[in-house]
Design an enzyme around this catalytic site. Structure first.
Site, PDB file in Angstrom:
ATOM      1  CE  LYS A  78      44.714   4.481   6.518  1.00  0.00           C
ATOM      2  NZ  LYS A  78      44.896   3.184   7.205  1.00  0.00           N
ATOM      3  CB  SER A 153      41.666   1.089   6.255  1.00  0.00           C
ATOM      4  OG  SER A 153      42.807   1.346   7.057  1.00  0.00           O
ATOM      5  CB  SER A 177      44.962  -0.884   7.627  1.00  0.00           C
ATOM      6  OG  SER A 177      43.596  -1.126   7.772  1.00  0.00           O
TER       7      SER A 177
HETATM    8  N1  GLN Z   1      40.494  -4.529   8.248  1.00  0.00           N
HETATM    9  C1  GLN Z   1      40.696  -4.327   9.649  1.00  0.00           C
HETATM   10  C2  GLN Z   1      39.519  -3.606  10.237  1.00  0.00           C
HETATM   11  O1  GLN Z   1      38.618  -3.353   9.528  1.00  0.00           O
HETATM   12  C3  GLN Z   1      41.981  -3.603   9.878  1.00  0.00           C
HETATM   13  C4  GLN Z   1      41.881  -2.143   9.827  1.00  0.00           C
HETATM   14  C5  GLN Z   1      43.179  -1.468  10.096  1.00  0.00           C
HETATM   15  O2  GLN Z   1      44.225  -2.087  10.194  1.00  0.00           O
HETATM   16  N2  GLN Z   1      43.101  -0.171  10.278  1.00  0.00           N
HETATM   17  O3  GLN Z   1      39.477  -3.309  11.382  1.00  0.00           O
END
Ligand code: GLN
Length: 470
Positions: A78, A153, A177
């Site tokens: 990532k 994400s 994410s």
């Molecule tokens: N979708 C969640 C957010 O927008 C989780 C993001 C994540 O786990 N980095 O914060």
């Protein structure tokens, strides 16, 4: 070599018995990327030359019989995990030309095993989002249906593995994410216990919630990657000591039915019940659990996460890292750089975070949220006295179409089942749980297992039982 069905475990066997070399395996993945990624856009950058060099080094190690579980395994990173000398941008314009000056601890561990780094994957900007649509570098498509998002994400990492453009990938999970994109692309995604994997060299989003973890095709592979990256790290002050709790072997699962009724689409719930039935057939006992404060998870998460993000992102000021816009005063350098470098969602979170931390409102929002977070943690602790794991769907619905959740609150609702594990600091995994139909296409959904603190072994054991029958 059939990349579609290839797993780390199977590649290990083939590499060790010299059926093919790490270089041949790497070339097969680079070919697959060249063929498919123009459409999917899982990668922001492919490290072709470096990957071949690393593959050759792995082949030499294998020839010397200096073999570790991930030697020669092609993996994707990532874009928020550092590899020295390579660009890491967190899919943000503010870090467009930022080159990492050191290795993340997970990178050091993977390099020691001689993995092959294929490239860096697309993500929501600074890991804020659930669809990879907030990337400053374009969207990633879901390999199961290119009209739909891969989740986020870590959407690039998920699409790379699901689209057979990497054997495994690392992601980061602050509020789902890893698990949510794994669920939406039909693969396995695991968030370790908070502190089990070092956060050193992971760009901080919300430091009390962030964990790095694997995205893989199988639970067995997730375990292999987790074992490779876990471990105490003096460079991360929240890192846990190295202890492995043995699997308990008793099998009682708790289902918070009242909570699930809140948001799941009916056929997603049906898939969940089908996997649950398979587990029952295997001898699992199922109990209803209450976890009354889970209903507040989303509200609590969307206070604590922006609060921590707003302080963590203060370091991107146009002076220390990446983008710098010239201006007459230092104040203007800050504001112009941040206005230009951060996208809308990141700016929204910084504003929310600054608001909930400001002196007039911290008691009403931030401190209240922290208190409720403790209640969520104790809810789990209490139930884990009588169940080995809590299970629920990973997401309330399957992959959605681009733009469908342009309302931020609709997007946040996507994280309803994912955030509790981060708030409680406990490990969780999403395993494929069959498909549901949308517009004539079969879309994968995930079955989520949440285990007590430090009980990764239990998580993997139940995960293997759940995936084999779903
Ligand atoms: N979708 C969640 C957010 O927008 C989780 C993001 C994540 O786990 N980095 O914060």
């Amino acid at each position: 070599m059939n990349l579609e069905s290839l797993t780390i475990a199977e590649a290990r066997r083939a590499l060790d018995s010299k059926e093919y070399s790490a270089l041949e395996l790497t070339n097969a993945y680079l070919d697959a990327i060249a063929k498919k990624d123009g459409d999917i856009h899982a990668y922001l950058e492919v490290w072709e030359k470096e990957a071949r060099t690393e593959a050759k080094a792995a082949d030499e190690a294998i020839a010397r019989n200096d073999i570790q579980p991930l030697t020669g395994i092609p993996l994707a990173m990532k874009d928020n995990i550092l590899i020295e000398g390579r660009t890491a941008s967190a899919a943000s314009k503010i870090l467009e030309n930022y080159r990492a000056s050191y290795d993340a601890t997970v990178t050091t561990k993977l390099k020691a095993q001689k993995v092959v780094f294929l490239g860096r994957t697309n993500m929501d900007e600074f890991a804020m989002g659930s669809s990879t649509e907030t990337s400053a570098y374009g969207v990633t498509k879901n390999p199961h249906d290119t009209r739909r998002v891969p989740g986020g994400s870590s959407g690039g990492s998920a699409a790379a593995v699901s689209g057979t453009m990497a054997l495994a990938a690392l992601g980061s999970d602050t509020g789902g994410s890893i698990r949510q994109p794994a669920s939406l692309t039909g693969i396995v995604g695991m968030k370790p216990t908070y502190g089990a994997v070092s956060r050193f060299g992971l760009m901080a989003l919300a430091s009390s919630l962030d964990q790095i973890g694997p995205l893989t095709k199988t639970v067995e592979d997730a375990r292999i990657v987790f074992e490779a990256i876990r471990g105490h790290d003096p460079k991360d002050s929240t890192s846990l000591p190295d202890v492995t709790a043995n699997d308990t072997k008793s099998r009682t699962l708790g289902v918070p039915w009242a909570f699930l009724a809140e948001g799941s689409e009916p056929d997603v719930l049906q898939r969940f019940e089908t996997t649950l039935q398979h587990l029952k057939d295997k001898g699992y006992k199922i109990r209803d659990v209450l976890l009354p404060n889970l209903a507040f998870s989303l509200a609590v998460y969307y206070i604590i996460q922006p609060a921590e993000a707003s302080t963590n992102l203060a370091r991107y000021d146009g002076i220390r890292y990446g983008l710098s816009v010239r201006a007459d005063s230092i104040g203007e350098v800050y504001s112009k750089t941040r206005a230009l470098g951060f996208g809308r969602e990141v700016r929204r979170r910084i504003l929310i975070g600054t608001f909930v931390l400001s002196s007039g409102y911290a008691d009403a929002y931030y401190r209240k949220a922290r208190a409720v977070r403790e209640l969520i943690r104790t809810d789990f602790e209490r139930e884990f006295e009588s169940v080995d794991a809590v299970v629920m769907p990973t997401t309330p619905s399957p992959a959605f179409t681009f733009g469908a959740k342009s309302d931020p609150l609709a997007m946040y609702a996507e994280d309803i089942f994912a955030t509790p594990a981060n708030l409680a600091g406990v490990p969780a995994i999403s395993v494929p749980s069959g498909t549901v139909m949308r517009d004539g296409v079969a879309l994968p959904v995930g079955f989520q297992i949440i285990a007590p603190h430090g009980r990764e072994e239990t998580l993997f054991a139940i995960g293997e039982d759940a995936e084999s029958k779903s």
